[in-house]
Design an enzyme around this catalytic site. Structure first.
Site, PDB file in Angstrom:
ATOM      1  N   HIS A   7      -3.947  13.096  -4.765  1.00  0.00           N
ATOM      2  CA  HIS A   7      -2.977  12.450  -5.652  1.00  0.00           C
ATOM      3  C   HIS A   7      -1.734  13.318  -5.816  1.00  0.00           C
ATOM      4  O   HIS A   7      -1.815  14.435  -6.322  1.00  0.00           O
ATOM      5  CB  HIS A   7      -3.652  12.216  -7.002  1.00  0.00           C
ATOM      6  N   ARG A   8      -0.605  12.807  -5.333  1.00  0.00           N
ATOM      7  CA  ARG A   8       0.658  13.566  -5.304  1.00  0.00           C
ATOM      8  C   ARG A   8       0.474  14.874  -4.528  1.00  0.00           C
ATOM      9  O   ARG A   8       1.090  15.899  -4.839  1.00  0.00           O
ATOM     10  CB  ARG A   8       1.185  13.837  -6.713  1.00  0.00           C
ATOM     11  N   GLU A  34      -1.478  10.757  -1.413  1.00  0.00           N
ATOM     12  CA  GLU A  34      -0.807   9.730  -2.199  1.00  0.00           C
ATOM     13  C   GLU A  34       0.504  10.311  -2.684  1.00  0.00           C
ATOM     14  O   GLU A  34       0.564  11.502  -3.018  1.00  0.00           O
ATOM     15  CB  GLU A  34      -1.678   9.320  -3.390  1.00  0.00           C
ATOM     16  N   HIS A  49       7.604  11.327  -8.789  1.00  0.00           N
ATOM     17  CA  HIS A  49       6.870  10.378  -9.629  1.00  0.00           C
ATOM     18  C   HIS A  49       7.698   9.813 -10.774  1.00  0.00           C
ATOM     19  O   HIS A  49       7.819   8.600 -10.934  1.00  0.00           O
ATOM     20  CB  HIS A  49       5.610  11.038 -10.196  1.00  0.00           C
ATOM     21  N   GLU A 109       3.128   4.859  -3.204  1.00  0.00           N
ATOM     22  CA  GLU A 109       3.320   4.064  -4.421  1.00  0.00           C
ATOM     23  C   GLU A 109       4.810   3.833  -4.645  1.00  0.00           C
ATOM     24  O   GLU A 109       5.584   4.786  -4.760  1.00  0.00           O
ATOM     25  CB  GLU A 109       2.717   4.759  -5.639  1.00  0.00           C
ATOM     26  N   LYS A 111       7.664   3.165  -6.937  1.00  0.00           N
ATOM     27  CA  LYS A 111       7.910   3.328  -8.373  1.00  0.00           C
ATOM     28  C   LYS A 111       9.056   2.416  -8.811  1.00  0.00           C
ATOM     29  O   LYS A 111      10.126   2.869  -9.209  1.00  0.00           O
ATOM     30  CB  LYS A 111       8.230   4.790  -8.679  1.00  0.00           C
TER      31      LYS A 111
END
Length: 242
Positions: A7-8, A34, A49, A109, A111
């Protein structure tokens, strides 16, 4: 088999959404990474993010108000006490160029649930296609309209719906959205839900799972993947789960 997505990147031990975090994810054996994408003032796709740079860098302000050149001057490792030196905010192309020769999957993802970035979907799709990563890429977003649009423009790239609260009749909803997967907040996930989804050919990839007990539970449920800030730890616990 449950895949492990960093994640990230390996955000638990390295500055999130930076190349050092992504390289660490590969080093410890994650199956994929991710990351989050937004657009700069001059229309470049950057990996970050938050809609502002305040939390993760030594700068302040909105991503969409800054040019790519201005953003690159910021240090995305500034909050790590100098441990990682200067880590610029990556361009998505930089990440894809690095990832292409690896075996890693990538979850991108978008954003755009708060700021409706014009052309974010089209530009992201174009880059994924340029590097031939269509079959190793998953698009996800809390903006489900965006995911439906991606499915229309790029039907060959997998889409998944992010959500925090349990969905009412998710099977009908997913069918309408033509999505391939569900990315729920992990506390909403049950063994029955996972079985029902997989019986319908839908992937279930809960987020963000960092505690060993939660990891073991998700592995026992047989989810398709988990998102975690600690890919090395997740891999160790996966090997211990019967």
């Amino acid at each position: 088999m449950t895949l492990i997505f960093a994640h990230r990147g390996a955000a638990g031990t390295h500055p999130e959404n930076t190349m050092v975090a992504f390289r660490e994810a590969e080093r410890v054996g994650a199956d994929g990474i991710e990351l989050d994408v937004q657009l700069t003032k001059d229309g470049e796709i950057v990996v970050i993010h938050d809609e502002t740079v305040d939390r993760t860098t030594d700068g302040s302000g909105w991503v969409h108000d800054m040019t790519y050149r201005d953003l690159r001057k910021l240090n995305a490792a500034a909050k790590w006490g100098g441990r990682y030196g200067h880590c610029p905010i990556p361009h998505l192309e930089e990440v894809l160029a690095w990832l292409e020769p690896t075996k890693l999957f990538i979850n991108i993802e978008l954003k755009n649930n708060r700021i409706p970035y014009e052309m974010l979907e089209q530009k992201t799709i174009a880059l994924v296609r340029r590097y031939g990563l269509e079959k190793r890429t998953i698009f996800s977003s809390f903006n489900h309209n965006s995911m439906r649009f991606c499915r229309t423009v790029a039907p060959e790239i997998e889409t998944a719906l992010l959500y925090m609260e349990p969905l009412h009749d998710p099977w009908t909803y997913v069918k309408v959205m033509k999505a391939d997967g569900l990315h729920p907040y992990y506390r909403t996930v049950t063994a029955t839900f996972v079985a029902n989804a997989q019986r319908r050919g839908l992937a279930v990839r809960p987020f963000t799972i960092n505690k060993p007990e939660a990891m073991k539970t998700m592995f026992a449920y047989g989810v398709d993947a988990i998102f975690t800030d600690h890919p090395r730890r997740a891999k160790e616990w996966k090997e211990k789960t019967p």
